[in-house]
Design a protein around this motif. Sequence first.
Motif, PDB file in Angstrom:
ATOM      1  N   PRO A 175      -2.083 110.541 -27.233  1.00 16.06           N
ATOM      2  CA  PRO A 175      -2.675 110.860 -28.530  1.00 16.06           C
ATOM      3  C   PRO A 175      -3.247 109.607 -29.200  1.00 16.06           C
ATOM      4  CG  PRO A 175      -0.485 111.832 -28.304  1.00 16.06           C
ATOM      5  CD  PRO A 175      -0.669 110.895 -27.156  1.00 16.06           C
ATOM      6  N   VAL A 176      -4.257 109.806 -30.020  1.00 17.97           N
ATOM      7  CA  VAL A 176      -4.868 108.706 -30.771  1.00 17.97           C
ATOM      8  C   VAL A 176      -3.807 107.957 -31.573  1.00 17.97           C
ATOM      9  CG1 VAL A 176      -6.440 108.183 -32.675  1.00 17.97           C
ATOM     10  CG2 VAL A 176      -7.049 109.929 -30.991  1.00 17.97           C
ATOM     11  N   ASP A 177      -3.858 106.632 -31.531  1.00 18.35           N
ATOM     12  CA  ASP A 177      -2.997 105.835 -32.410  1.00 18.35           C
ATOM     13  C   ASP A 177      -3.697 104.512 -32.657  1.00 18.35           C
ATOM     14  OD1 ASP A 177      -0.187 105.797 -33.674  1.00 18.35           O
ATOM     15  OD2 ASP A 177      -0.300 103.847 -32.695  1.00 18.35           O
ATOM     16  N   ARG A 217       4.982 116.410 -26.483  1.00 20.13           N
ATOM     17  CA  ARG A 217       4.362 116.597 -25.168  1.00 20.13           C
ATOM     18  C   ARG A 217       5.396 117.053 -24.140  1.00 20.13           C
ATOM     19  NH1 ARG A 217       1.528 111.146 -24.050  1.00 20.13           N
ATOM     20  NH2 ARG A 217       0.362 112.289 -22.468  1.00 20.13           N
ATOM     21  N   GLY A 218       6.621 116.569 -24.304  1.00 23.62           N
ATOM     22  CA  GLY A 218       7.670 116.948 -23.359  1.00 23.62           C
ATOM     23  C   GLY A 218       7.996 118.432 -23.416  1.00 23.62           C
ATOM     24  N   VAL A 219       8.000 119.003 -24.620  1.00 25.31           N
ATOM     25  CA  VAL A 219       8.277 120.438 -24.743  1.00 25.31           C
ATOM     26  C   VAL A 219       7.062 121.258 -24.324  1.00 25.31           C
ATOM     27  CG1 VAL A 219       8.832 122.311 -26.330  1.00 25.31           C
ATOM     28  CG2 VAL A 219      10.020 120.125 -26.531  1.00 25.31           C
ATOM     29  N   LEU A 220       5.868 120.807 -24.747  1.00 29.05           N
ATOM     30  CA  LEU A 220       4.666 121.562 -24.381  1.00 29.05           C
ATOM     31  C   LEU A 220       4.527 121.662 -22.862  1.00 29.05           C
ATOM     32  CD1 LEU A 220       2.028 120.280 -26.979  1.00 29.05           C
ATOM     33  CD2 LEU A 220       3.205 122.501 -26.930  1.00 29.05           C
ATOM     34  N   ALA A 221       4.867 120.544 -22.172  1.00 31.85           N
ATOM     35  CA  ALA A 221       4.760 120.564 -20.710  1.00 31.85           C
ATOM     36  C   ALA A 221       5.809 121.488 -20.103  1.00 31.85           C
ATOM     37  CB  ALA A 221       4.922 119.144 -20.165  1.00 31.85           C
ATOM     38  N   ALA A 222       7.033 121.403 -20.620  1.00 25.59           N
ATOM     39  CA  ALA A 222       8.125 122.166 -20.009  1.00 25.59           C
ATOM     40  C   ALA A 222       8.020 123.656 -20.315  1.00 25.59           C
ATOM     41  CB  ALA A 222       9.474 121.627 -20.489  1.00 25.59           C
ATOM     42  N   ARG A 223       7.402 123.979 -21.447  1.00 23.79           N
ATOM     43  CA  ARG A 223       7.312 125.397 -21.854  1.00 23.79           C
ATOM     44  C   ARG A 223       5.909 125.968 -21.681  1.00 23.79           C
ATOM     45  NH1 ARG A 223      10.651 128.295 -25.012  1.00 23.79           N
ATOM     46  NH2 ARG A 223       8.918 128.861 -26.367  1.00 23.79           N
ATOM     47  N   ARG A 224       5.174 125.360 -20.771  1.00 24.91           N
ATOM     48  CA  ARG A 224       3.792 125.772 -20.542  1.00 24.91           C
ATOM     49  C   ARG A 224       3.694 127.262 -20.258  1.00 24.91           C
ATOM     50  NH1 ARG A 224      -0.999 122.693 -19.028  1.00 24.91           N
ATOM     51  NH2 ARG A 224      -2.309 124.279 -18.104  1.00 24.91           N
ATOM     52  N   ALA A 271      -1.310 116.960 -31.572  1.00 22.69           N
ATOM     53  CA  ALA A 271      -1.855 118.322 -31.588  1.00 22.69           C
ATOM     54  C   ALA A 271      -3.328 118.314 -31.165  1.00 22.69           C
ATOM     55  CB  ALA A 271      -1.693 118.931 -32.980  1.00 22.69           C
ATOM     56  N   GLU A 272      -4.073 117.328 -31.659  1.00 19.39           N
ATOM     57  CA  GLU A 272      -5.495 117.226 -31.262  1.00 19.39           C
ATOM     58  C   GLU A 272      -5.618 117.044 -29.747  1.00 19.39           C
ATOM     59  OE1 GLU A 272      -6.917 113.931 -33.555  1.00 19.39           O
ATOM     60  OE2 GLU A 272      -6.529 115.001 -35.444  1.00 19.39           O
ATOM     61  N   ALA A 273      -4.763 116.172 -29.203  1.00 17.74           N
ATOM     62  CA  ALA A 273      -4.805 115.942 -27.759  1.00 17.74           C
ATOM     63  C   ALA A 273      -4.469 117.231 -27.010  1.00 17.74           C
ATOM     64  CB  ALA A 273      -3.829 114.834 -27.373  1.00 17.74           C
TER      65      ALA A 273
END
Lengths: 463, 463
Positions: free
Chosen positions: A220-222, B78-85, B105-107
Amino acid sequence: MSYFDAASSLPLHPVARQALLASVDEGWADPARPHREGRRARMLLDAARETAAEAVGCRPDELRFTSSGTQALHTGIRGVLAARRRAGRRLVVSAVEHSAVLHTAEAHERSGGLVREVGVDRTGRVEAQEWKQALGEDCALACLQSANHEVGTVQPVAEAAEACAEAGVPLLVDAAQSLPWGPVEGPWSLLTGSAHKWGGPAGVGLLAVRKGVRFAPPGPVDERERGAAPGFENIPAVVAAAAALRAVRAEADAEAARLRALVDRIRARVPELVPDTEVVGDPVRRLPHLVTFSCLYVDGEALLHALDTAGYSVSSGSSCTSSTLTPSHVLRAMGVLSEGNVRVSLPPGTAESEVDRFLEALPGAVEGVRAHLGIGARAEPADRGAAEAEVTVDARGKLCPLPVIELAKVIEDVPAGGVVRVLADDEAARLDIPAWCEMTGHAFEGVEGVEYRVRRTAPRRGA
Amino acid sequence: MSYFDAASSLPLHPVARQALLASVDEGWADPARPHREGRRARMLLDAARETAAEAVGCRPDELRFTSSGTQALHTGIRGVLAARRRAGRRLVVSAVEHSAVLHTAEAHERSGGLVREVGVDRTGRVEAQEWKQALGEDCALACLQSANHEVGTVQPVAEAAEACAEAGVPLLVDAAQSLPWGPVEGPWSLLTGSAHKWGGPAGVGLLAVRKGVRFAPPGPVDERERGAAPGFENIPAVVAAAAALRAVRAEADAEAARLRALVDRIRARVPELVPDTEVVGDPVRRLPHLVTFSCLYVDGEALLHALDTAGYSVSSGSSCTSSTLTPSHVLRAMGVLSEGNVRVSLPPGTAESEVDRFLEALPGAVEGVRAHLGIGARAEPADRGAAEAEVTVDARGKLCPLPVIELAKVIEDVPAGGVVRVLADDEAARLDIPAWCEMTGHAFEGVEGVEYRVRRTAPRRGA
């Protein structure tokens, strides 16, 4: 009590300690804020960046601080792969890079990228010609360490960088182990380092990205460190890291010469003092302070414990009966023995007497471990009359160093020309059985599935 | 000299300073090494994890140290989004989350995911019912801060967590601002924090992941902190962070009550002392130490500088003529004035007299900035005879606060019921022109392209 694991981490350099204390009260504010405290923090950060950039040999605006050397590697590699996606999807790495590089390469492969691993010779050194050939049209990035962290071998980085420049491929140099000793030569594109390897605090890495190198920070952007390090900088730690790097560099040449002589002594004496031992890595083109050797019939972790008890903290690349040590991909790539592996890396200031005491303690420690595994007092081969021409040893389910020990125990039960078949399913056996043959002079005839064939061709060395 | 930017960063707590010094000499080794120095480092790390876990309200093995609060947020989300895809690709966030959440969120959106932003009321608070409705079938994760970092409003986290639990959606709570004051209530799934917000060192974040929450650390494999922080832990900093958290918690209740009274004083006095000022954020359900207000006709950065010169370090969510300040998405989501924005966040130990001196200095500082912009001594409306019923002001190319100033200058040139059309292309005008109308009692009639229509409906307040 001697700490000989400098390649893993060093205590804070006195200069770093001083810088940390001085900046803890000045550098706690957010350097992005325009208020007094923020400006003061920003000034400290800018000064540290200049100091570190000078030591690296780049411009301050080419240098980003990261939260670790590992993070610098992750970010550097992924940043170039993303930015040069159109140039190609191939990543070239040496087979003996740090695991942070290889793990990033695995992630690249999982996401559809290509990885080309360039092998090394028995000293752990990349062959320049093979390196050159690996750089093809579709190559987005190449990674080569300046010196290996496990065996100390120095890589031909300047040549590799020239080859990369010719091929139009950016080169990332992992300089974690060599940075305290001097800047990296050659036209590299990216460079990484890790402060706790030179007496700075943990939690500070360096990522230099030369102007003109295409780079898109991943994640992500930082805004911090132009995307290289999410969250705001630990400025006191950064200040301490930069100060320590400058300080160790001022002492580097003299200290390198001194430690080089001590390591030469270890390299020469260990094989004399401890039977069935192999010193690995390039004897000349190497880091000044680091030496690695492997001892036959020894469980690496048990040897670490024995040395620890004797007052010596060293490291090991063995994957032995205990699961806490991971197998060394470096030793595997070199094709050398992995069992009973010991890495000695001397911190700056190590006294000659400490090294001598270590050399006195080592034989007893090895002997103790071997005795425990039933190797210490090897019986003369029993006079069994007509020896069988072929013997099978079932070492399945047994872990390193047991398969090699079983093999060594029966090799003299067969006549010269006879064969020992070893059944072994431990991964380390693939490396250690051939390496054992190489060291003892017996002929390794190959492996099929879990069956290794060893032909007795000579009396045991030293027997 | 008063530092009122605690929400950004705090100086090291004395306890943290002491812990840092004590552990610098004990905690520099690699905690993954089995030797004496490594074991000592591991013990310090384990003890710090227990201390921090107790303060967070989780099990030690649920707590990972990261290199910053930002990194904890990136990794957690990101860890949850990946695991709960497979569960879904929708991420629910409040509109006033920290930028680290919104950037993640943007990413997620860029990589094909869906993001649902839940709005807030004029106090900055998420409406529990709207939150509930946002949690649908395809929702992988929801993120809600415990309290807002810019305006101090406390979010209904416990209710939100219950709603998430019912919907089977894990909730990540960004507790960066509230963690020093107490644990987060409710059945949250993940929680993040940042040590330099409570007097620990920068470079230490927390990521708690409850047992049973599906979580796959993003990025290349790394064994440290079970994948949450690449590279080895800065143990002295971690030890200092944990010690500081325990120390501030011991003082939290008494200090919260004391600072709450000081903030109440600021909330009450600022509008009395400075004309055309709006205090924003929830007056009751708020952080104890933080208050934010906005001043009409003021360039936020100029006001920061004026206060800095007067000896007060504060923060601002304004995006004004200078480019160093970024516009506040929080104020935008709340629909309140963004110009002349000042955030005051009191560090523990702030004396009553400091706050009183600040209240004495503030009117002069605001007046100075307004005078510089030609607002200080506002002329009485000129008696121009027949006023025109419609006036147009061209403020294109002018940045905040100039469009609002131009508007204020001409509003009394039109009769009651007359209209001022303001042409303005500065992004901040979208927020500030309606907010100005709300504050002054004139009617905002809408915007088309760059044309804002304002109808004069009443004499200027206070005029």
